[in-house]
Design an enzyme around this catalytic site. Sequence first.
Site, short mmCIF file in Angstrom:
data_model
loop_
_atom_site.label_atom_id
_atom_site.label_comp_id
_atom_site.label_asym_id
_atom_site.label_seq_id
_atom_site.Cartn_x
_atom_site.Cartn_y
_atom_site.Cartn_z
N CYS A 1 4.53 6.72 -9.40
CA CYS A 1 4.03 5.56 -8.66
C CYS A 1 4.24 5.74 -7.15
CB CYS A 1 4.76 4.28 -9.08
SG CYS A 1 4.69 3.89 -10.83
N ASP B 1 -4.71 12.95 34.20
CA ASP B 1 -5.83 12.07 33.86
C ASP B 1 -5.78 10.79 34.69
OD1 ASP B 1 -8.03 11.13 32.01
OD2 ASP B 1 -6.51 9.62 31.57
#
Length: 544
Positions: free
Chosen positions: A38, A484
Amino acid sequence: MTTSLLPDAEACIKAVRTRDARFDGRLYVGVTSTGIYCRPSCPAPPPNREHLTFHPTAAAAQRAGFRACRRCRPEASPGSPEWNIRQDTTARAMRLIADGEVDRTGVEGLAASLGYSSRQVERVLRAELGAGPIALARAQRASTARTLIEGTALSFTEIAFAAGFSSVRSFNETVRAVFAASPSQLRAARRNGRSVAVVRPGQAADRAPQDDGGTPHRLRLRLAYRPPLHVPSLFGHLIATAVPGVETWSPASGTFHRALRLPHGLGVASLTPDDGERGRIDAELRLSDLRDLTSAVQRCRRLLDLDADPVGIDEAMSADPVLAELVASTPGCRLPGTTDPEELAFRVVLGQQVSTTAAGTTGARLTRAVGDPLPDALRVPDGPTHLFPTAAALASAEANAPSDDDDDGTAPWGAAWPGMPASRRETLHGVADALTSGRLRLDVGAPWAEARRELAALRGIGPWSVEMIALRGLGDPDAFPATDLGTRLAAQGLGLPGDPRPLTARAETWRPWRSYATALLWASSDHAVARLPQPSPHTKETSP
């Protein structure tokens, strides 16, 4: 079972007792009393401790003799975030396996891509993951097959080949072994429940479906992720930096469309986000060849960074007081990725020293001149019309390009590059030549450090380009484009240094999540990359 990937036993038990969904996909729980495995978040009552075993992969649980739980469907969990934040052999192998490398080229092809022998790869994966490459690929094929069995009207023959099986016999045997039910039984059981996918299948076949140029295969799926997800900054970035004709946004439906170049054919992905909390992206895939389903899904997941662990990343960044407030206001920022790292490298070059709008316009001109038109059968209303050109196409086009003195703007290449500096064209040619010759590798299995070195050695590729390609193209979680402009302005707005050198020094405290810190900074700006476009009041929704 104990491997270096698993938390200690007490942490595993706590995850099961508290049904902690953050561990879904990175921990699988075997129950010896029932023979099933599970998710940690399975809603069933947890068994006694002595009946629990823990496994790092679904393949390891299956190899130990457990079958998948029909209630929590552990095989459909979001992928482990480990494979996208590491650059070691195991992580590179898992990225390649997820992309279908074993299905296409076998274990030998996987080993060649990694630069090792098949025996070395087998030994490394078994030691860390509890299963070898064949078992890992088999687990992935089983998961894909179950999704198609239960949610589509495809024939079992079509499903077998779409999921990557070499024969219908191996498909039937694997489904029975993994799910303790035949394909017919899985489909019959699902008919009483709610379907999770819809398909308009192509013609059924007795062999692997091929692209015949006719009706495409159309599937609607749900792509799982770990909440939260900050939808505005992720989709806003993809929309603002899109190349018109290759990527489009339908504001009325809130859907992002993207043309795909896949191993066996072409496709279009249409991705519609939820509110960022329900844990699913609605995806419609139009494919010319069903064998590309696994690759298409994985590339969409990388585009949207759906296997990330946002809670863990946000917790780490919240340790910085400057970022803590941003994390609280924009939780779940993801890396805006790509479905094609090579394409992303060319687009970064096109974006050097220009606005995102100008880069998109130039990319669209280039695509119309050198790219391939998308077949009409794959097109969606207001969707992509072309595929971005390949490295080979760009290398060939540059070789035949007119000189600046001879370029009158009437030739296809000249029409694509009005006013483009010769140096920019040379950089594109250098990248294309490096990719086609094999000197530069930019795929999901590429070693990040090696790719950075090869990129930096190319003429016209500076630090900004290297970091942007690493962040968006390779998914490196620790890239940092300090030069940037958007990053610098956002940093200044928070009182951080705006100059690249001191900003880089300040960002050392954000390791190893500097890419996510960058995404967080972008999300805090007033640029278009930080928000979804507002639909026009006159926009009408169209249905595909």
